[in-house]
Motif scaffolding. Structure first.
Motif, PDB file in Angstrom:
ATOM      1  N   SER A 201     -16.403  23.965  52.632  1.00 48.75           N
ATOM      2  CA  SER A 201     -16.735  22.677  52.016  1.00 48.75           C
ATOM      3  C   SER A 201     -17.298  21.697  53.035  1.00 48.75           C
ATOM      4  O   SER A 201     -17.981  20.740  52.672  1.00 48.75           O
ATOM      5  N   SER A 281     -13.159  14.963  46.844  1.00 46.62           N
ATOM      6  CA  SER A 281     -13.852  16.166  46.380  1.00 46.62           C
ATOM      7  C   SER A 281     -13.595  17.349  47.302  1.00 46.62           C
ATOM      8  O   SER A 281     -13.521  18.492  46.852  1.00 46.62           O
ATOM      9  N   ILE A 282     -13.433  17.092  48.600  1.00 45.07           N
ATOM     10  CA  ILE A 282     -13.129  18.170  49.536  1.00 45.07           C
ATOM     11  C   ILE A 282     -11.792  18.798  49.181  1.00 45.07           C
ATOM     12  O   ILE A 282     -11.651  20.016  49.103  1.00 45.07           O
ATOM     13  N   THR A 285     -11.391  21.207  46.175  1.00 41.77           N
ATOM     14  CA  THR A 285     -11.773  22.606  46.363  1.00 41.77           C
ATOM     15  C   THR A 285     -10.652  23.463  46.938  1.00 41.77           C
ATOM     16  O   THR A 285     -10.687  24.686  46.832  1.00 41.77           O
TER      17      THR A 285
END
Length: 347
Positions: A201, A281-282, A285
């Motif tokens: 990521s 958002s990291i 994942t």
């Protein structure tokens, strides 16, 4: 859900930032311990680095109360596991049900052996790092705790990694308290897939491969083929670098120092403005690969560690001891008296 993801990433960033700047000095990370009762030990009682100490952590008495933080400073244990459900499917049945906490895992027969444990593929703790964020003294204390540390658990001799798998994270943290003298306020558990996804990521990491590496393990669908030199690696190749099985005693580096070099590169990337700006958002994942008890309130209380990090002192404490072959397997026997004396300076 999104808030919990953000909380863990901030936790992970804080943890990595703690050991990133001094990773290069951790040249003896892969040492292991026989955990005894904790206490302040007189210097004349330290013994030698190669002398194993008796483990009394199941029933210890100590007049020096272990340090807790009461919401000001904090202590954290990071546990990295070898769980690979996408590749391996022959784990012991209860491993799937109880991972990653193992709170309901059955303990071993106190009068038995490890034969039942070793008859199955289990989920093990491959990495353990203890961190103390000491706000009062503006310093970070961190220490690699060898997963191969040999300890007594309910009358059964096993490693810390095995204690995690068979007795759970709560029992493991109590053992860490016993061998360091510090309560573990928080833990973070993450498996290899989570680390790989996290690195991907971030679009990979630039690290130095110390030598040409080639190794294969068909059972794990593992092929390592890396050339020496500084280069950008994706998540899988970073894990290949860490998992390489060809380190020897005559090398100037080992798996511990290489692991910390990867963590150093990861910390720098996570601390960048671009990563922090998309921190939610990291972590989205990697949410399926990590578990922590660092709550939203804890995050709010400790975010100052990011802004004040540069002004803090960073200190490493290596757990003293040596590797030995014990009952046919390689374990680490510590000088626990010396270790407790070393930790006591920072209580």
């Amino acid at each position: 859900m999104l808030a919990s993801l953000r909380n863990f990433v901030i936790t992970f960033v804080i943890a990595l930032l703690i050991f990133a700047p001094t990773a290069y000095v951790l040249t003896d990370l892969l040492i292991e311990c026989v955990g005894p009762g904790f206490g302040i030990i007189a210097p004349e009682d330290q013994g030698t680095d190669n002398k194993p100490a008796t483990d009394t952590t199941d029933n210890f008495t100590n007049t020096d109360t272990p340090v807790t933080t009461n919401g000001t400073s904090f202590n954290m244990l990071i546990v990295g596991t070898d769980y690979q459900p996408g590749i391996l499917n022959d784990y012991k049945a209860d491993a799937f049900a109880n991972y990653p906490m193992f709170k309901d895992a059955a303990g071993l027969d106190p009068n038995g052996s490890m034969s039942d444990y070793t008859a199955y593929r289990t989920i093990n703790a491959d990495t353990m790092i203890f961190i103390r964020a000491d706000k009062a003294n503006q310093r970070f204390i961190y220490s690699y705790i060898p997963p191969e540390m040999l300890v007594m658990c309910g009358g059964v001799e096993m490693t810390l990694s095995e204690a995690y798998t068979t007795l759970g994270i709560d029992y493991l943290t109590s053992k860490i308290t016993a061998i360091t003298g510090f309560y573990v306020d928080y833990y973070t558990i993450i498996d290899m897939s989570g680390v790989e996804v996290l690195i991907n990521s971030l679009e990979g990491l630039t690290v130095s491969v110390p030598c040409n590496m080639r190794y294969s393990d068909p059972a794990q669908n593992l092929l390592i083929d890396l050339k020496a030199g500084a280069q950008k690696l994706n998540g899988k190749k970073c894990l290949d670098l860490i998992r390489y099985n060809g380190y020897t005693n005559d090398m100037s580096f080992d798996r511990g120092t290489v692991t910390m070099s990867v963590l150093n590169a990861l910390a720098e990337k996570l601390a960048s403005e671009s990563a922090i700006s998309k921190i939610s958002s990291i972590y989205t994942t990697v949410t399926n690969y990590a578990t922590t008890n660092f709550s939203a309130a804890d995050v709010a209380e400790h975010t100052d560690l990011l802004t004040d990090y540069a002004s803090y002192k960073k200190l490493n404490i290596s757990y003293p001891g040596s590797y030995e072959t014990h009952n046919g397997r390689k374990v680490f026997l510590p000088n626990t008296n010396k270790a407790i004396l070393n930790y006591s300076e920072y209580r």
